[in-house]
Design a protein around this motif. Structure first.
Motif, PDB file in Angstrom:
ATOM      1  N   GLY A 118      72.892  24.389  36.559  1.00 40.19           N
ATOM      2  CA  GLY A 118      73.540  25.330  35.743  1.00 40.19           C
ATOM      3  C   GLY A 118      74.492  26.023  36.790  1.00 40.19           C
ATOM      4  O   GLY A 118      74.889  27.784  36.715  1.00 40.19           O
ATOM      5  N   VAL A 119      74.288  25.638  38.117  1.00 41.35           N
ATOM      6  CA  VAL A 119      75.063  25.673  39.494  1.00 41.35           C
ATOM      7  C   VAL A 119      75.799  25.481  39.938  1.00 41.35           C
ATOM      8  O   VAL A 119      75.194  23.765  40.044  1.00 41.35           O
ATOM      9  N   PHE A 120      76.987  24.902  40.617  1.00 39.05           N
ATOM     10  CA  PHE A 120      77.818  24.511  40.963  1.00 39.05           C
ATOM     11  C   PHE A 120      77.711  22.941  40.457  1.00 39.05           C
ATOM     12  O   PHE A 120      79.993  22.634  40.320  1.00 39.05           O
ATOM     13  N   ILE A 121      76.729  22.185  40.047  1.00 37.18           N
ATOM     14  CA  ILE A 121      77.362  20.786  39.750  1.00 37.18           C
ATOM     15  C   ILE A 121      78.774  20.816  37.766  1.00 37.18           C
ATOM     16  O   ILE A 121      79.410  19.909  38.247  1.00 37.18           O
ATOM     17  N   ASP A 122      77.262  21.433  37.428  1.00 36.91           N
ATOM     18  CA  ASP A 122      78.422  22.049  36.626  1.00 36.91           C
ATOM     19  C   ASP A 122      80.092  22.442  36.478  1.00 36.91           C
ATOM     20  O   ASP A 122      80.825  22.349  35.823  1.00 36.91           O
ATOM     21  N   GLN A 123      80.143  22.808  37.493  1.00 34.60           N
ATOM     22  CA  GLN A 123      81.542  23.674  37.559  1.00 34.60           C
ATOM     23  C   GLN A 123      82.706  22.643  38.051  1.00 34.60           C
ATOM     24  O   GLN A 123      83.521  22.815  37.803  1.00 34.60           O
ATOM     25  N   ILE A 124      81.627  21.582  38.465  1.00 30.16           N
ATOM     26  CA  ILE A 124      82.944  20.420  39.551  1.00 30.16           C
ATOM     27  C   ILE A 124      83.046  19.409  38.302  1.00 30.16           C
ATOM     28  O   ILE A 124      83.395  18.023  39.018  1.00 30.16           O
ATOM     29  N   THR A 125      82.181  19.190  37.242  1.00 28.23           N
ATOM     30  CA  THR A 125      81.902  17.703  36.137  1.00 28.23           C
ATOM     31  C   THR A 125      82.976  17.729  35.172  1.00 28.23           C
ATOM     32  O   THR A 125      83.728  18.977  35.349  1.00 28.23           O
ATOM     33  N   SER A 126      84.219  17.060  34.924  1.00 26.85           N
ATOM     34  CA  SER A 126      85.499  16.373  33.950  1.00 26.85           C
ATOM     35  C   SER A 126      84.361  15.445  32.894  1.00 26.85           C
ATOM     36  O   SER A 126      84.059  14.271  33.546  1.00 26.85           O
ATOM     37  N   PRO A 127      84.703  15.781  32.109  1.00 28.97           N
ATOM     38  CA  PRO A 127      84.393  17.009  31.023  1.00 28.97           C
ATOM     39  C   PRO A 127      83.648  18.170  31.352  1.00 28.97           C
ATOM     40  O   PRO A 127      82.579  18.126  32.198  1.00 28.97           O
ATOM     41  N   GLN A 128      84.208  18.972  31.275  1.00 28.92           N
ATOM     42  CA  GLN A 128      83.016  20.250  31.781  1.00 28.92           C
ATOM     43  C   GLN A 128      81.688  20.303  30.362  1.00 28.92           C
ATOM     44  O   GLN A 128      81.681  19.777  29.826  1.00 28.92           O
ATOM     45  N   LEU A 129      80.502  20.095  31.508  1.00 28.73           N
ATOM     46  CA  LEU A 129      79.327  19.714  31.322  1.00 28.73           C
ATOM     47  C   LEU A 129      78.533  20.969  29.731  1.00 28.73           C
ATOM     48  O   LEU A 129      78.554  22.527  30.944  1.00 28.73           O
ATOM     49  N   THR A 130      78.403  20.343  28.974  1.00 29.89           N
ATOM     50  CA  THR A 130      77.451  21.398  28.311  1.00 29.89           C
ATOM     51  C   THR A 130      75.704  21.385  28.716  1.00 29.89           C
ATOM     52  O   THR A 130      75.140  19.956  29.237  1.00 29.89           O
ATOM     53  N   THR A 131      75.449  22.549  28.985  1.00 32.21           N
ATOM     54  CA  THR A 131      74.160  22.367  30.155  1.00 32.21           C
ATOM     55  C   THR A 131      72.966  23.820  30.450  1.00 32.21           C
ATOM     56  O   THR A 131      73.406  24.491  29.425  1.00 32.21           O
ATOM     57  N   ILE A 132      71.690  23.528  30.111  1.00 29.31           N
ATOM     58  CA  ILE A 132      70.713  24.556  30.321  1.00 29.31           C
ATOM     59  C   ILE A 132      71.013  25.642  31.672  1.00 29.31           C
ATOM     60  O   ILE A 132      70.036  24.856  32.393  1.00 29.31           O
ATOM     61  N   ARG A 133      71.027  26.516  31.360  1.00 32.46           N
ATOM     62  CA  ARG A 133      71.396  27.356  32.480  1.00 32.46           C
ATOM     63  C   ARG A 133      70.735  28.120  33.401  1.00 32.46           C
ATOM     64  O   ARG A 133      69.380  29.276  31.794  1.00 32.46           O
TER      65      ARG A 133
END
Lengths: 314, 314
Positions: A259-274
């Protein structure tokens, strides 16, 4: 401006004695030292940081040791670094950066990021308190702060089950570190508790390696499969492979981790564990300061959040 | 272990005098000081860092000031940070991290990243040497080190022309900082020199903003268009928008700028203008040390490389 003479006057000693208390406290009786320190306090004299360091045998410096390859920029350590610098500055401490383990440095404690198992003996040998970012192996009982890695992938797996994905696979890391084992364990335990069949694959932490893995697997991935990924970097590659056919999130679900940086730039927006980076930064500093006061917090695992976005049904 | 007594013996003075030279050099005659310093040197006595600092009126500490929002992790500063820490450690200096401008800190110099124009007056007011990472505006004559931004986009534009793309557009930044103006200028100059019509668009530095821009423009983007992007983050969004139809690199060419982290995780692999980070780290440290010795290097622009990968024909 209060000066040395004011302290000397207040303590009924000579300026030389005040100076000696500051510079050679070991040569001064406890009685004189107490009188001078109390006078310093009473008149509000502020010895400079170096003089303070000499008085207190402290340096007011904490080292952030980054043992990762300098060329590999991991966003995790960078975001922690600035938050830790802020917290230490508020305490009157400064944060030094170093990329190599060195003994005998004039520092009060060390926070370590990006370590590998074979760095641990040298870290244990340091004469100052040390706290690791990242779970320590069981055979090295070192204080650490980490996200609760096992809980994180358990949350990811539960989310995919609840979102109705049928098969759920895990794409883990080839690296043999405790955080990676714990992330795998969270998936395996949750699958077992739900009477589901586990399938674990491992790759290096590169999006292209993950993309290639999924590409090779694709004939074995029936529709309605969920993918729990050990990192956002892996998730990025998995999303790339599966989204070519616009299969996300209807046909496939993907959950990342960090949940840092990489998840900001993925498309579609990534569901993640932050990872709770602000809390982790606080805990790293607290853990070290408790050690500096001869206490012990040991191991601290902090709860992650599930951030549900566009790579899973919801 | 050489101690104070050995120095005193060698210099034919008392231990107190040696101590005074270390702790109060202003109270000691130049003759005595020279004798003691020469004895320190001869016997190989190593006063600790704080004592050295008091002797030399130096702190052996350089501050790396990160003025960006802590939550926005920019890979650029992170990669510089570790390289600068390494270089300073080799010189016997340490690198402190701070996120706020503060006067009167016990540091010898400051390297600044992520500054905005309204930070510059406070930086100019500092009593120690300062060097900026990033071109300074003309009305603030501060020493800086940066990649040659204008040359970078000139190289990107030339590469697209040579690769045979017909129309070439520029997707720049809305931010009004010199590096952004220079990057735009490099594109405009090269287009003019090649008798081509320029078209400049600007977006915030987010991949999604760039993706949306290209999506909105798409009916106006004929086949065989090249896109010069102000950053890799923008290029990532542009690639996403154009690659949906497998249009890269045959139908469209895309060139990014920066060459750190983001370019590693894009697919297809991004053609980009790479900042020479190792050289920039060296130049930032050198610039500061020249100032510490009362010299001046002023402004330094370092040549970038074109890294041709899979988002342009070659």
């Amino acid at each position: 401006m209060v000066n040395l003479a004011d302290v000397a006057h207040r303590a009924h000693v000579s300026k030389m004695t005040v100076s000696r208390v500051i510079n050679h406290p070991e040569k001064v009786s406890e009685e004189v030292k107490a009188a001078v320190l109390s006078a310093i306090d009473a008149v509000g004299y502020q010895p400079n940081r170096m003089a303070q360091a000499l008085v207190n045998h402290q340096n007011y410096v904490i080292e952030f040791l980054v043992l990762e390859d300098v060329v590999t920029v991991e966003p995790n350590y960078a975001i922690l670094l600035l938050q830790i610098a802020d917290l230490l500055n508020q305490k009157g401490y400064t944060l030094e950066i170093s990329t190599h383990i060195k003994a005998n440095k004039r520092i009060d404690g060390v926070i370590v990021s990006g370590w590998r198992a074979d760095d641990l003996p040298a870290l244990e040998a340091l004469s100052v308190p040390v706290v690791l970012y990242g779970e320590s192996p069981l055979d090295h009982d070192m204080p650490y702060v980490d996200v609760d890695n096992r809980q994180g992938t358990a949350l990811a797996t539960q989310h995919l089950i609840q979102a109705g994905y049928d098969k759920i696979i895990y794409v883990g890391l080839t690296v043999d570190l405790p955080f990676a084992q714990e992330r795998e364990r969270g998936y395996l335990d949750t699958m077992a508790a739900n009477h589901k069949v586990s399938r674990v694959y491992t790759v290096d932490n590169h999006s292209r390696a993950a993309e290639q893995l999924i590409f090779n697997l694709q004939t074995h991935l029936p529709a309605n499969t969920g993918v729990v990924c050990a990192t956002d970097r892996i998730a990025l590659g998995v999303v790339r492979a599966l989204n070519r056919q616009n299969g996300i999130p209807e046909k496939y679900g993907v959950v990342g981790f960090d949940g840092v940086f990489i998840d900001q730039i993925t498309s579609p927006q990534l569901t993640t564990i932050r990872q709770p980076f602000a809390q982790i930064a606080h805990a790293l500093v607290d853990n070290l300061f408790v050690q500096l006061h001869n206490g012990e917090l040991g191991m601290q695992r902090l709860a992650p959040d599930v951030i549900i976005r566009d790579t899973t049904r919801h």
